[in-house]
Design a protein around this motif. Structure first.
Motif, PDB file in Angstrom:
ATOM      1  N   ALA A  71       0.827  -1.204   0.000  1.00 23.28           N
ATOM      2  CA  ALA A  71       0.000   0.000   0.000  1.00 23.28           C
ATOM      3  C   ALA A  71       0.866   1.261   0.000  1.00 23.28           C
ATOM      4  CB  ALA A  71      -0.935  -0.002   1.202  1.00 23.28           C
ATOM      5  N   ASP A  72       1.975   1.225   0.760  1.00 22.28           N
ATOM      6  CA  ASP A  72       2.907   2.357   0.743  1.00 22.28           C
ATOM      7  C   ASP A  72       3.426   2.597  -0.670  1.00 22.28           C
ATOM      8  OD1 ASP A  72       2.697   2.655   3.506  1.00 22.28           O
ATOM      9  OD2 ASP A  72       4.466   1.413   3.916  1.00 22.28           O
ATOM     10  N   GLY A 137       8.556  -8.694  -5.051  1.00 26.83           N
ATOM     11  CA  GLY A 137       7.813  -9.810  -5.613  1.00 26.83           C
ATOM     12  C   GLY A 137       6.591 -10.159  -4.782  1.00 26.83           C
ATOM     13  N   GLN A 138       6.740 -10.074  -3.460  1.00 32.14           N
ATOM     14  CA  GLN A 138       5.603 -10.329  -2.582  1.00 32.14           C
ATOM     15  C   GLN A 138       4.529  -9.256  -2.749  1.00 32.14           C
ATOM     16  OE1 GLN A 138       5.030 -13.054  -0.728  1.00 32.14           O
ATOM     17  NE2 GLN A 138       3.028 -12.153  -0.254  1.00 32.14           N
ATOM     18  N   TRP A 139       4.957  -8.006  -2.880  1.00 32.36           N
ATOM     19  CA  TRP A 139       3.991  -6.932  -3.095  1.00 32.36           C
ATOM     20  C   TRP A 139       3.217  -7.125  -4.396  1.00 32.36           C
ATOM     21  CZ3 TRP A 139       7.496  -2.093  -1.851  1.00 32.36           C
ATOM     22  CH2 TRP A 139       7.767  -2.072  -0.474  1.00 32.36           C
ATOM     23  N   MET A 140       3.900  -7.597  -5.419  1.00 31.22           N
ATOM     24  CA  MET A 140       3.226  -7.827  -6.692  1.00 31.22           C
ATOM     25  C   MET A 140       2.138  -8.882  -6.556  1.00 31.22           C
ATOM     26  SD  MET A 140       4.174  -5.848  -9.200  1.00 31.22           S
ATOM     27  CE  MET A 140       3.667  -6.782 -10.639  1.00 31.22           C
ATOM     28  N   LYS A 141       2.375  -9.859  -5.716  1.00 28.44           N
ATOM     29  CA  LYS A 141       1.356 -10.893  -5.494  1.00 28.44           C
ATOM     30  C   LYS A 141       0.185 -10.349  -4.678  1.00 28.44           C
ATOM     31  CE  LYS A 141       4.798 -14.613  -5.582  1.00 28.44           C
ATOM     32  NZ  LYS A 141       5.512 -15.641  -4.774  1.00 28.44           N
ATOM     33  N   GLU A 142       0.496  -9.461  -3.728  1.00 27.92           N
ATOM     34  CA  GLU A 142      -0.534  -8.924  -2.839  1.00 27.92           C
ATOM     35  C   GLU A 142      -1.442  -7.903  -3.531  1.00 27.92           C
ATOM     36  OE1 GLU A 142       2.232  -9.043   1.228  1.00 27.92           O
ATOM     37  OE2 GLU A 142       1.614  -7.140   0.331  1.00 27.92           O
ATOM     38  N   ASN A 143      -0.841  -7.032  -4.330  1.00 23.85           N
ATOM     39  CA  ASN A 143      -1.584  -5.877  -4.835  1.00 23.85           C
ATOM     40  C   ASN A 143      -1.086  -5.493  -6.230  1.00 23.85           C
ATOM     41  OD1 ASN A 143      -3.296  -3.701  -4.941  1.00 23.85           O
ATOM     42  ND2 ASN A 143      -2.458  -2.656  -3.149  1.00 23.85           N
ATOM     43  N   GLY A 145      -2.361  -4.614  -9.139  1.00 19.19           N
ATOM     44  CA  GLY A 145      -2.884  -3.456  -9.847  1.00 19.19           C
ATOM     45  C   GLY A 145      -2.260  -2.153  -9.388  1.00 19.19           C
ATOM     46  N   LYS A 146      -2.254  -1.910  -8.070  1.00 15.80           N
ATOM     47  CA  LYS A 146      -1.708  -0.668  -7.525  1.00 15.80           C
ATOM     48  C   LYS A 146      -0.196  -0.580  -7.726  1.00 15.80           C
ATOM     49  CE  LYS A 146      -5.416   1.326  -5.955  1.00 15.80           C
ATOM     50  NZ  LYS A 146      -5.887   2.620  -6.522  1.00 15.80           N
ATOM     51  N   VAL A 147       0.486  -1.712  -7.590  1.00 14.47           N
ATOM     52  CA  VAL A 147       1.938  -1.707  -7.765  1.00 14.47           C
ATOM     53  C   VAL A 147       2.294  -1.386  -9.211  1.00 14.47           C
ATOM     54  CG1 VAL A 147       4.011  -3.144  -7.706  1.00 14.47           C
ATOM     55  CG2 VAL A 147       2.390  -3.235  -5.811  1.00 14.47           C
ATOM     56  N   LEU A 148       1.603  -1.983 -10.153  1.00 13.76           N
ATOM     57  CA  LEU A 148       1.870  -1.709 -11.566  1.00 13.76           C
ATOM     58  C   LEU A 148       1.555  -0.259 -11.924  1.00 13.76           C
ATOM     59  CD1 LEU A 148       0.602  -5.013 -13.208  1.00 13.76           C
ATOM     60  CD2 LEU A 148       2.961  -4.174 -13.212  1.00 13.76           C
ATOM     61  N   GLU A 149       0.506   0.290 -11.333  1.00 17.91           N
ATOM     62  CA  GLU A 149       0.191   1.697 -11.573  1.00 17.91           C
ATOM     63  C   GLU A 149       1.323   2.594 -11.085  1.00 17.91           C
ATOM     64  OE1 GLU A 149      -3.505   2.512  -9.672  1.00 17.91           O
ATOM     65  OE2 GLU A 149      -4.679   1.251 -11.035  1.00 17.91           O
ATOM     66  N   ALA A 150       1.871   2.274  -9.923  1.00 15.79           N
ATOM     67  CA  ALA A 150       2.988   3.061  -9.393  1.00 15.79           C
ATOM     68  C   ALA A 150       4.220   2.915 -10.270  1.00 15.79           C
ATOM     69  CB  ALA A 150       3.289   2.632  -7.957  1.00 15.79           C
ATOM     70  N   MET A 151       4.468   1.704 -10.756  1.00 18.19           N
ATOM     71  CA  MET A 151       5.602   1.483 -11.653  1.00 18.19           C
ATOM     72  C   MET A 151       5.446   2.298 -12.935  1.00 18.19           C
ATOM     73  SD  MET A 151       6.174  -2.599 -11.121  1.00 18.19           S
ATOM     74  CE  MET A 151       7.581  -2.743 -12.228  1.00 18.19           C
ATOM     75  N   LYS A 152       4.236   2.402 -13.408  1.00 12.89           N
ATOM     76  CA  LYS A 152       3.992   3.200 -14.618  1.00 12.89           C
ATOM     77  C   LYS A 152       4.280   4.672 -14.346  1.00 12.89           C
ATOM     78  CE  LYS A 152       0.658   3.819 -18.370  1.00 12.89           C
ATOM     79  NZ  LYS A 152       0.549   5.286 -18.402  1.00 12.89           N
TER      80      LYS A 152
END
Length: 323
Positions: A71-72, A137-143, A145-152
Motif C-alpha cells: 500500500a505504501d 515480488g511479494q507486493w506484486m502478489k498482494e496488490n 494493480g496498484k503496484v503496476l500503476e505506481a511502476m507506470k
C-alpha cells in the motif's frame, strides 16, 4: 573518422576506420554531482581516450515516505521535469557536454524499473538488491494493480529524464535493465508484464527524440531469452554480461536480432582486471578476429571497479584502435 563518426558507423553496421571502445566506472561518492563529478568524467575521458563517454547517474529515484507495505508503494508519487533528481542529472550532463563538445560520442545513464522501482526506493529501508526484489515480488502478489500503476508513474518520470537527456545534447541514452535474473524465479509472462513494457516505454521516448538507444542488460545469471521479444526498432546497441550471464557475443547477436553489440571483456575479473598486458592485448585481438569489425564496440560486461588502474583500459582502447 572522429570518435562520434566511428561509433555511429558501428551502430549502422558499417566498417569504421577502427573499432570504437566504451568503458565506464562509478566514481567515488564525493564525485556524484557538481564540479567534482565533471572533473571525474573529464579525467576519465583524458586518461582512457574512450570513444564513448557515458555520463554516470547517481541521482536515484526515491520516495518521500518509507516503503514498508504494498500500500505504501501503491501511493508512490509521480515526478516531473523539475524534480530535483532530474534537475541535478541534467545540470551535470550539460556541464559535462560543455567540456566535451563534439570530441566523443556521449550517453546519458538511465536506470529502468528493475532498479528505479524495485530497488532504489527501498534502499533507505536497509534492503540490498536481492532482498528488495524478494519484497517487491511479494507486493506484486498482494496488490498487482496498484503496484503496476505506481511502476507506470515512475516510468513516466524516467521517460521525461530520457527526453531531457536528448534535449540537453547527448547522442544517446544507456538504459540499464534488470529483472530477468533466474534466481528470482520470474516467469516469461511475469517479465513481460512487470519489466518489458516499462523498459520499452523508455526506449520509445528516446527514439521519439531521435536519440540512439543502448540497451544494457545488467547483472548475473540473467535469462537473456526474455529480451528476445523486445522491439528491435527501439534500440541500437546491446550490452550484457557475456561472462556474468553467461552468453557469448555470438549467441547474443542471435537473441538481439543482429544488433550492434558492445562488450567482450569481463569487468571485475579476467584479463582486464588482473591479466598481464600481453594477455589483455591478445584477448582484444582475438575478439576482433572472432567477431569482426562490423557491428562491434569493445567494452566490458558492466562498470569496472571504482579504483581501477585506468592504464588497463587505455591499453585495451589503444589495442583495438590499431586492429
Amino acid at each position: 573518422m572522429t570518435k562520434k563518426e566511428r561509433v555511429i558507423s558501428a551502430i549502422q553496421q558499417e566498417e569504421p576506420d577502427c573499432i570504437p571502445a566504451c568503458f565506464t566506472m562509478h566514481f567515488p561518492e564525493e564525485c556524484a554531482n557538481g564540479e567534482n563529478a565533471v572533473k571525474a568524467h573529464m579525467d576519465f575521458l583524458k586518461e582512457t581516450d574512450v570513444d564513448i563517454l557515458k555520463i554516470m547517474n547517481e541521482n536515484l529515484v526515491s520516495c518521500p515516505w518509507d516503503l514498508n507495505t504494498s500500500a505504501d508503494f501503491g501511493r508512490f508519487p509521480a515526478f516531473g521535469a523539475q524534480d530535483p533528481l532530474i534537475e541535478r542529472q541534467i545540470d551535470l550532463t550539460k556541464r559535462i557536454l560543455d567540456r566535451t563538445g563534439d570530441s566523443c560520442f556521449t550517453l546519458g545513464t538511465l536506470h529502468s524499473v528493475g532498479t528505479s522501482a524495485m530497488y532504489h526506493p527501498l534502499k533507505p529501508m536497509g534492503y540490498g538488491y536481492d532482498q528488495s526484489r524478494r519484497v517487491f515480488g511479494q507486493w506484486m502478489k498482494e496488490n498487482p494493480g496498484k503496484v503496476l500503476e505506481a511502476m507506470k508513474r515512475i516510468t513516466e518520470g524516467l521517460c521525461i529524464l530520457a527526453r531531457r537527456y536528448i534535449e540537453a545534447g547527448v547522442d544517446g541514452v544507456y538504459m540499464a535493465s534488470l529483472g530477468a535474473e533466474r534466481r528470482f524465479g520470474l516467469t516469461k509472462e511475469q517479465f513481460m508484464e512487470w519489466i518489458a513494457p516499462f523498459d520499452q516505454m523508455i526506449l520509445q521516448a528516446v527514439k521519439e527524440e531521435k536519440g540512439y538507444c543502448f540497451l544494457h542488460v545488467c547483472n548475473r545469471d540473467v535469462n537473456l531469452e526474455f529480451y528476445r521479444d523486445y522491439d528491435p526498432a527501439l534500440y541500437d546497441v546491446v550490452n550484457w554480461g557475456t561472462f556474468e550471464v553467461p552468453c557469448s557475443l555470438k549467441e547474443g547477436k542471435d537473441i538481439f536480432a543482429g544488433k550492434t553489440v558492445m562488450g567482450g571483456l569481463a569487468n571485475r575479473t579476467g584479463v582486464l582486471a588482473s591479466g598481464t598486458e600481453e594477455a589483455l592485448v591478445n584477448t582484444v585481438r582475438s575478439l576482433v578476429e572472432t567477431y569482426g569489425r562490423k557491428g562491434f564496440i569493445l567494452g566490458a560486461d558492466c562498470t569496472i571497479a571504482t579504483q581501477k588502474d585506468l592504464s588497463r583500459i587505455r591499453l585495451a582502447v589503444d589495442t583495438v584502435r590499431r586492429l
